[in-house]
Scaffold this motif. Structure first.
Motif: not given
Length: 196
Positions: A64-66, A93-94, A99-101, A125-127
């Motif tokens: 939903q955030v995405a 959630l934010a 972190a995931r995106n 996490y990567s990125g």
């Protein structure tokens, strides 16, 4: 330049509740987005519960955030001009979403929240957050969010390339203080290139 903030409400609250922060931030020319959690909660258990206990609700909420971010981009907002802010469960959630995106966002504001998972979880996490400015503030002690998790989250985000401001407020109740609003407004004023 088009600028936007996505606001994520806390447990048992509403999008309309968190939109009340617009007046507190006082940032003219900024667009505000606020998705609404089904049943007024993003996931049913504590953010410190095993992640699988909060599924599939957590994954749906992250999606939903995405969707809110993608919607803002479709409306012409560049990702680096989109900030994501939340309180309590919304702050968790934010933080987890960013972190995931990982990417360069206009900012992350976490009022009393942190990365999601049980104590001792190895956050992996990567990125690259590419200098995304982040503010993490919380009272200590807080009945729902241990200060150690806020500190750990700040360290993880820093390791991913965020520019993190961490603030501890001894004795602050489970709410958003004027001091936190001032910190967040300062961050957003700079990162969203807003001029007073």
């Amino acid at each position: 330049m088009k600028r936007a903030v996505i606001l994520l409400h806390g447990r048992d609250a509403t999008a309309q509740d968190i939109l009340g922060l617009r007046g507190e931030f006082d940032l003219p020319g900024v667009a505000w987005f606020a998705p609404q959690a089904d049943g007024r909660t993003w996931y049913p258990y504590s953010f410190l519960a095993p992640i699988e206990h909060n599924e599939p609700w957590l994954s749906r909420s992250l999606a939903q955030v995405a969707h809110a971010v993608d919607d803002a981009i479709r409306q012409g907002f560049a990702r680096e001009n989109i900030a994501i802010a939340g309180f309590s469960q919304g702050a968790c959630l934010a933080t987890e979403f960013v972190a995931r995106n990982p990417a360069r966002y206009g900012g992350l504001i976490a009022f009393t929240g942190g990365l999601i998972g049980p104590p001792g979880i190895p956050f992996q996490y990567s990125g690259d957050l590419a200098g995304t400015p982040a503010f993490l503030g919380s009272g200590d002690p807080d009945p729902h969010v241990p200060w150690e998790r806020v500190e750990k989250s700040a360290a993880v985000l820093t390791g991913m390339g965020a520019e993190v401001t961490l603030r501890r407020y001894p004795g602050l109740p489970h709410t958003i203080s004027k001091e936190e609003i001032a910190e967040a407004r300062s961050l957003l004023s700079t990162t969203l290139q807003y001029s007073e």
